[in-house]
Design an enzyme around this catalytic site. Sequence first.
Site, PDB file in Angstrom:
ATOM      1  N   GLN A  26       0.797  -1.225   0.000  1.00 55.13           N
ATOM      2  CA  GLN A  26       0.000   0.000   0.000  1.00 55.13           C
ATOM      3  C   GLN A  26       0.834   1.281   0.000  1.00 55.13           C
ATOM      4  OE1 GLN A  26      -2.642  -1.698   3.340  1.00 55.13           O
ATOM      5  NE2 GLN A  26      -4.093  -0.494   2.160  1.00 55.13           N
ATOM      6  N   ARG A  83       3.989   0.195  12.931  1.00 57.56           N
ATOM      7  CA  ARG A  83       3.693  -1.151  12.427  1.00 57.56           C
ATOM      8  C   ARG A  83       3.763  -1.128  10.904  1.00 57.56           C
ATOM      9  NH1 ARG A  83      -1.908  -3.774  11.097  1.00 57.56           N
ATOM     10  NH2 ARG A  83      -1.159  -5.812  10.478  1.00 57.56           N
ATOM     11  N   HIS A 129       1.125  -9.311   4.796  1.00 55.55           N
ATOM     12  CA  HIS A 129      -0.027  -8.424   4.632  1.00 55.55           C
ATOM     13  C   HIS A 129      -0.465  -8.498   3.162  1.00 55.55           C
ATOM     14  CE1 HIS A 129      -2.194  -4.804   6.585  1.00 55.55           C
ATOM     15  NE2 HIS A 129      -2.778  -4.986   5.413  1.00 55.55           N
ATOM     16  N   ASN A 175      -1.791 -10.787   8.675  1.00 54.35           N
ATOM     17  CA  ASN A 175      -2.793  -9.741   8.830  1.00 54.35           C
ATOM     18  C   ASN A 175      -4.143 -10.232   8.308  1.00 54.35           C
ATOM     19  OD1 ASN A 175      -3.530  -6.774   9.256  1.00 54.35           O
ATOM     20  ND2 ASN A 175      -4.164  -7.083   7.120  1.00 54.35           N
ATOM     21  N   GLU A 176      -5.136 -10.295   9.184  1.00 52.27           N
ATOM     22  CA  GLU A 176      -6.530 -10.539   8.803  1.00 52.27           C
ATOM     23  C   GLU A 176      -6.752 -11.776   7.935  1.00 52.27           C
ATOM     24  OE1 GLU A 176      -8.010  -6.936   7.032  1.00 52.27           O
ATOM     25  OE2 GLU A 176      -7.895  -5.826   8.907  1.00 52.27           O
ATOM     26  N   ASN A 316      -7.626  -5.601  14.510  1.00 53.86           N
ATOM     27  CA  ASN A 316      -7.959  -4.545  13.547  1.00 53.86           C
ATOM     28  C   ASN A 316      -9.460  -4.332  13.631  1.00 53.86           C
ATOM     29  OD1 ASN A 316      -5.318  -4.597  12.746  1.00 53.86           O
ATOM     30  ND2 ASN A 316      -5.709  -5.266  10.647  1.00 53.86           N
ATOM     31  N   TYR A 318     -12.843  -1.472  12.853  1.00 52.67           N
ATOM     32  CA  TYR A 318     -13.303  -0.222  12.262  1.00 52.67           C
ATOM     33  C   TYR A 318     -14.742   0.120  12.582  1.00 52.67           C
ATOM     34  CZ  TYR A 318      -8.982  -0.306   9.555  1.00 52.67           C
ATOM     35  OH  TYR A 318      -7.663  -0.299   9.197  1.00 52.67           O
ATOM     36  N   GLU A 386      -4.927  -1.788  14.131  1.00 48.23           N
ATOM     37  CA  GLU A 386      -5.456  -0.868  13.102  1.00 48.23           C
ATOM     38  C   GLU A 386      -6.784  -0.320  13.581  1.00 48.23           C
ATOM     39  OE1 GLU A 386      -6.053  -2.357   9.105  1.00 48.23           O
ATOM     40  OE2 GLU A 386      -4.071  -3.271   9.063  1.00 48.23           O
ATOM     41  N   TRP A 434      -4.764   3.470  11.669  1.00 47.27           N
ATOM     42  CA  TRP A 434      -4.677   3.174  10.243  1.00 47.27           C
ATOM     43  C   TRP A 434      -5.180   4.417   9.551  1.00 47.27           C
ATOM     44  CZ3 TRP A 434      -2.280  -0.515   7.537  1.00 47.27           C
ATOM     45  CH2 TRP A 434      -2.411  -0.425   6.142  1.00 47.27           C
ATOM     46  N   GLU A 441      -5.622   1.788  -1.410  1.00 53.23           N
ATOM     47  CA  GLU A 441      -6.635   1.041  -0.656  1.00 53.23           C
ATOM     48  C   GLU A 441      -7.144  -0.165  -1.473  1.00 53.23           C
ATOM     49  OE1 GLU A 441      -7.472   0.809   2.346  1.00 53.23           O
ATOM     50  OE2 GLU A 441      -9.473  -0.050   2.323  1.00 53.23           O
ATOM     51  N   TRP A 442      -6.219  -1.027  -1.875  1.00 51.47           N
ATOM     52  CA  TRP A 442      -6.541  -2.302  -2.522  1.00 51.47           C
ATOM     53  C   TRP A 442      -7.539  -2.125  -3.670  1.00 51.47           C
ATOM     54  CZ3 TRP A 442      -2.683  -5.014  -0.812  1.00 51.47           C
ATOM     55  CH2 TRP A 442      -2.254  -4.884   0.505  1.00 51.47           C
TER      56      TRP A 442
HETATM   57  C1  GBH Z   1      -7.812  -3.447   6.718  1.00 51.49           C
HETATM   58  O1  GBH Z   1      -8.778  -4.259   6.154  1.00 51.49           O
HETATM   59  C2  GBH Z   1      -6.488  -3.759   6.064  1.00 51.49           C
HETATM   60  O2  GBH Z   1      -5.623  -4.468   6.927  1.00 51.49           O
HETATM   61  C3  GBH Z   1      -5.789  -2.559   5.514  1.00 51.49           C
HETATM   62  O3  GBH Z   1      -4.764  -2.970   4.658  1.00 51.49           O
HETATM   63  C4  GBH Z   1      -6.807  -1.667   4.859  1.00 51.49           C
HETATM   64  O4  GBH Z   1      -6.200  -0.604   4.168  1.00 51.49           O
HETATM   65  C5  GBH Z   1      -7.704  -1.130   5.940  1.00 51.49           C
HETATM   66  O5  GBH Z   1      -8.306  -2.164   6.674  1.00 51.49           O
HETATM   67  C6  GBH Z   1      -8.827  -0.223   5.454  1.00 51.49           C
HETATM   68  O6  GBH Z   1      -9.763  -0.929   4.690  1.00 51.49           O
HETATM   69  O7  GBH Z   1     -16.999  -3.025   0.515  1.00 51.49           O
HETATM   70  O8  GBH Z   1     -18.401  -4.318   2.003  1.00 51.49           O
HETATM   71  O9  GBH Z   1     -16.974  -5.452   0.416  1.00 51.49           O
HETATM   72  C7  GBH Z   1     -10.064  -4.160   6.699  1.00 51.49           C
HETATM   73  C8  GBH Z   1     -10.976  -5.174   6.073  1.00 51.49           C
HETATM   74  C9  GBH Z   1     -11.838  -5.779   3.976  1.00 51.49           C
HETATM   75  C10 GBH Z   1     -12.698  -3.887   5.156  1.00 51.49           C
HETATM   76  C11 GBH Z   1     -12.575  -5.368   2.739  1.00 51.49           C
HETATM   77  C12 GBH Z   1     -13.415  -3.465   3.911  1.00 51.49           C
HETATM   78  C13 GBH Z   1     -14.566  -4.253   1.984  1.00 51.49           C
HETATM   79  C14 GBH Z   1     -15.967  -4.313   2.479  1.00 51.49           C
HETATM   80  N1  GBH Z   1     -11.536  -4.661   4.842  1.00 51.49           N
HETATM   81  N2  GBH Z   1     -13.749  -4.602   3.128  1.00 51.49           N
HETATM   82  S1  GBH Z   1     -17.160  -4.278   1.251  1.00 51.49           S
END
Ligand code: GBH
Length: 483
Positions: A26, A83, A129, A175-176, A316, A318, A386, A434, A441-442
């Site tokens: 990232q 981290r 990760h 990670n996760e 982690n 949110y 996170e 985080w 962001e993936w």
């Molecule tokens: C974390 O993932 C990661 O470890 C980190 O790399 C990432 O940048 C950060 O959180 C913020 O996202 O749109 O309903 O399909 C958290 C897990 C997985 C949460 C994918 C959001 C998409 C949900 N994430 N998910 S959805």
Amino acid sequence: TGQDLPVQELPLPSEFAWGTATAAYQVEGGAFRDGKGDSIWDTYSHLEPSRTNGENADVTCNHYELMLEDVDLMSQFDVDVYRFSISWSRIIPLGGRNDPINEKGIAFYDSLINKLIERNIEPVVTLYHWDTPQRIYDRYGAFLNTTEFEADFKHYAHLCFTRFGDRVKKWITFNEPYITSIFAHLNGTLAPGHCREKGTDTKTEPWRVGHTIILSHASVVEMYASTFQPLQKGSISIVLNGHFYEPHDANSQQDIDAAQRRMEFYIGWFGDPVFLGQDYPAAMREYLGDRLPGFSAEERELLRRTCKINAFYGMNHYSTKYARQLTDPPAYDDWTSNVEESAINSEGVEIGPPSAAQWLRVAPEGFRKLLNWVWKRYRLPIIVTENGCPCIGEKDVEVAVNDQFRQRYVGLYLDSISRAINEDGVKVEGWYVWSFLDNYEWAAGYGPRYGIVHIDFDTLKRTPKNSAWYLKRSLKTRRGRSA
Ligand code: GBH
């Protein structure tokens, strides 16, 4: 729901650790530099750019070149911890246990670690990760071959402990794992997007991937404890993510059960074997039957021997969602365990105000409840590895700097930690925001921005947001308030 409360700056223990977090793919960039091998993310983001918002992380924040300045910047926020993750294919380009090592990649992490220590910042290192070396995936499907993956991952971990373990005292293996199993192998929104390929079996593969991660974690923990820990004196664990779930209808026993089951599918899936040395949660066996792999006698022994070595629970977290029992479930249901998730409950109450990410709402009370749930189940000190949120309109640096929404989010979530510690008796040792920098962001590319530092992705200019200065002050105040 606590969302109307003002931030109270409640006390935190004087030794509470505050940090920032990132992940290699990232932030680093330098995707094809100095002998680095391709990872599945290098492939995935180029193969079909539509899957990643038309964007890749070839350069992203260019932390690979700007790392020294970045650590200097970070140290201005008085953080205790940074981290970050190691890119496996940067140090073993082809990934396997018989493949050559890339000294230039090792040199990058050496100088990062040395720079952190020079600045009095503790390095906390994630080994994995999400950026699996591409060759490992090509050779045997990575996580889909437990024996091969475990052997290669162990070799990679051994190299990291050998080269960096004199200075790194906190290790995170994975990670996760939930995200790797479900998002990468069931719905395919993250690399390698395996289930989009022909001949894959989404009925069993996500659970096999999870199984591989659990066993690979356990055998690396055992190796660390026997070979490295006696001299290096560090600690090791894993990071699990998960929402907290409230019942959609607070008066429905079915919904109450659904919320509990949802958390067992999210967290208990990995937590019960890893931290308790037990089988998967009973609800998972019940719903998944023999689609869920079993642990052999030998594997059970490994889990039993290693579970207590994990020194902390890496969390982690949110947001919170509502869970509702489905009355008319689909014939088979891969991952929701007959639970429907929503942001609004049966009385029309929203779980909290929305952020710039559709799945992430401000719900500090749920966070406090999750801290309690995890503490009660695993009795391990928790480190929040996170936590954070993206705000609306943050591409514009003027808007980003005035990130009151984020300041409020982190302020409320820190108050929840304080309540969990001081009123509920939960052990929480630290909190890492985080993220340090806005980053890739993936699947969402450069859309959502989680950084406490804004990045202009054209010029790569770094500008701290007000939340960075707020956190610096707030942590000082809160830690000063505890007796
Ligand atoms: C974390 O993932 C990661 O470890 C980190 O790399 C990432 O940048 C950060 O959180 C913020 O996202 O749109 O309903 O399909 C958290 C897990 C997985 C949460 C994918 C959001 C998409 C949900 N994430 N998910 S959805």
